[in-house]
Design an enzyme around this catalytic site. Structure first.
Site, PDB file in Angstrom:
ATOM      1  N   TYR A 286      -7.342 -24.834 -30.574  1.00 14.85           N
ATOM      2  CA  TYR A 286      -6.109 -24.090 -30.313  1.00 14.85           C
ATOM      3  C   TYR A 286      -6.391 -22.707 -29.694  1.00 14.85           C
ATOM      4  O   TYR A 286      -5.758 -22.345 -28.701  1.00 14.85           O
ATOM      5  CB  TYR A 286      -5.283 -23.950 -31.596  1.00 14.85           C
ATOM      6  CG  TYR A 286      -4.110 -24.899 -31.638  1.00 14.85           C
ATOM      7  CD1 TYR A 286      -4.322 -26.276 -31.644  1.00 14.85           C
ATOM      8  CD2 TYR A 286      -2.798 -24.434 -31.667  1.00 14.85           C
ATOM      9  CE1 TYR A 286      -3.263 -27.157 -31.676  1.00 14.85           C
ATOM     10  CE2 TYR A 286      -1.730 -25.315 -31.699  1.00 14.85           C
ATOM     11  CZ  TYR A 286      -1.967 -26.672 -31.701  1.00 14.85           C
ATOM     12  OH  TYR A 286      -0.911 -27.545 -31.727  1.00 14.85           O
ATOM     13  N   GLU A 293      -4.795 -21.015 -21.207  1.00 15.25           N
ATOM     14  CA  GLU A 293      -3.437 -20.766 -20.711  1.00 15.25           C
ATOM     15  C   GLU A 293      -3.306 -19.313 -20.243  1.00 15.25           C
ATOM     16  O   GLU A 293      -2.678 -19.031 -19.210  1.00 15.25           O
ATOM     17  CB  GLU A 293      -2.415 -21.064 -21.803  1.00 15.25           C
ATOM     18  CG  GLU A 293      -2.309 -22.545 -22.153  1.00 15.25           C
ATOM     19  CD  GLU A 293      -1.375 -22.791 -23.321  1.00 15.25           C
ATOM     20  OE1 GLU A 293      -0.423 -22.007 -23.495  1.00 15.25           O
ATOM     21  OE2 GLU A 293      -1.585 -23.766 -24.072  1.00 15.25           O
TER      22      GLU A 293
END
Length: 362
Positions: A286, A293
């Site tokens: 994560y 991102e």
């Protein structure tokens, strides 16, 4: 000669509505368990720390309780359940502030207040779902339809993300770093399909088909779709960036372990390896996915500035041009805030499944 009266070891835990007492006493005979004037009285013949003897204790509760204790004898212990008069969280068990020496927390059943509230909400949600299903039709039939629907949804998502993962892995093994630069053109259609289908997951949480919290699901859906459809999908210059490979690859790693876990849950199966992977893989992946991102957003800022796409000018009298890159910078802050919210949610889920060594309470 009359047996010596001794005190057994007693362990306790609580929920908002109930108290749990575990008396360490085996081979119990003739137990006398009652509550009078808010005091629990216990006396029984059994085998405890001091051998076969008569053991007894008395506990005056902090708040009012119902005077009908429920107890169950097992070969090794006596389990007592006491209902609170008012559903609330107690700061301690007994009226006296100093804890009796024979009393200790039951860490096997212990929850802190926030975890207990989550458990209470889950039970209430389960009860409401059951009532709703009963009012709408046969509970068993509707439950089976729900399981079948969720199983098929998770299966389709698993196959989609597996295809992406295998495709990117094979291409990397064959082409090496060269495979990074055409990732989007290779797997974009399947990623579009999977991420559009993920809307169903958020709807399920919103309408109560699943017990998943709505906020983490919504954050992930909006965040990923913003990156996929806006940051990467609308800019050809971004589609040839190497960062696209890492974004897609890290997304697919999480999902190829998450969806099989949900599939097994639908058919009431628990494979320990799959469960462990589902509640562990996210820990390194994560943050890495969030970093990938963020890199994609940072790389897109000069491109959006140069092309002027999605930028606009405020009407008269302000007449100020607002660049889309301004919103991208705000999104970067929200990206890491969303990571914190999802990380906290997943950590609590993992702790509920695998437990956490509680600090000894005084």
């Amino acid at each position: 000669m009359e047996n010596q009266v001794l005190t057994p070891h007693v362990y306790w835990a609580q929920r908002h509505r109930e108290l749990y007492l575990r008396v360490e006493l085996s081979d119990v005979q003739n137990p006398a368990i009652s509550i009078t004037e808010n005091v629990l009285h216990f006396k029984a013949q059994g085998h405890g720390a001091k051998g076969d003897n008569v053991y007894e204790f008395h506990l005056e509760f902090l708040e009012l309780v119902k005077p009908e204790p429920i107890y169950k004898l097992t070969q090794r212990q006596v389990n007592i359940t006491v209902q609170k008069k008012v559903s609330q969280w107690w700061e301690r068990l007994t009226k006296q502030e100093k804890r009796p020496l024979f009393l200790a927390p039951d860490f096997d059943r212990w929850l802190d207040e926030s975890d207990a509230e989550m458990e209470l909400r889950a039970k209430e949600e389960e009860r409401l779902n059951k009532l709703r299903l009963e009012s709408e039709g046969s509970p068993e039939t509707l439950a089976n339809l729900r399981k079948g629907y969720l199983f098929m949804y998770n299966l389709v998502q698993f196959l989609g993300f597996s295809w992406i993962f295998v495709n990117l892995t094979v291409r990397f093994c064959i082409l090496g770093k060269e495979s990074f630069y055409d990732t989007f053109h290779t797997v974009a259609d399947m990623m579009y399909f999977c991420q559009m289908l993920a809307v169903v997951e958020t709807i399920n949480a919103a309408i109560g088909v699943t017990s998943s919290p709505l906020l983490p699901s919504l954050i992930q859906l909006l965040g990923r779709n913003f990156i996929l459809f806006i940051v990467i999908g609308t800019m050809e210059e971004m589609q040839n960036k190497a960062v696209v490979f890492f974004v897609f690859y890290l997304w697919s790693i999480v999902e190829i372990f998450r969806y099989p876990f949900y599939m097994l849950t639908c058919v009431d199966m628990d494979w320990k390896v799959v469960t462990w992977l589902r509640y562990t893989v996210w820990i390194p992946v994560y943050p890495l996915g969030c970093l990938a991102e963020a890199v994609s957003v940072i790389q897109s800022i000069p491109i959006f500035n140069e092309t002027g796409r999605f930028s606009f000018t405020l009407p008269y009298p302000v007449k100020m041009k607002v660049r889309f890159s301004f919103f991208l910078q705000i999104y970067l802050i929200m990206l890491f805030l969303g990571l914190y919210i999802n990380f906290r949610h997943l950590y609590k889920q993992r702790r509920r499944h695998y437990g956490q060594k509680k600090k000894k309470l005084t």
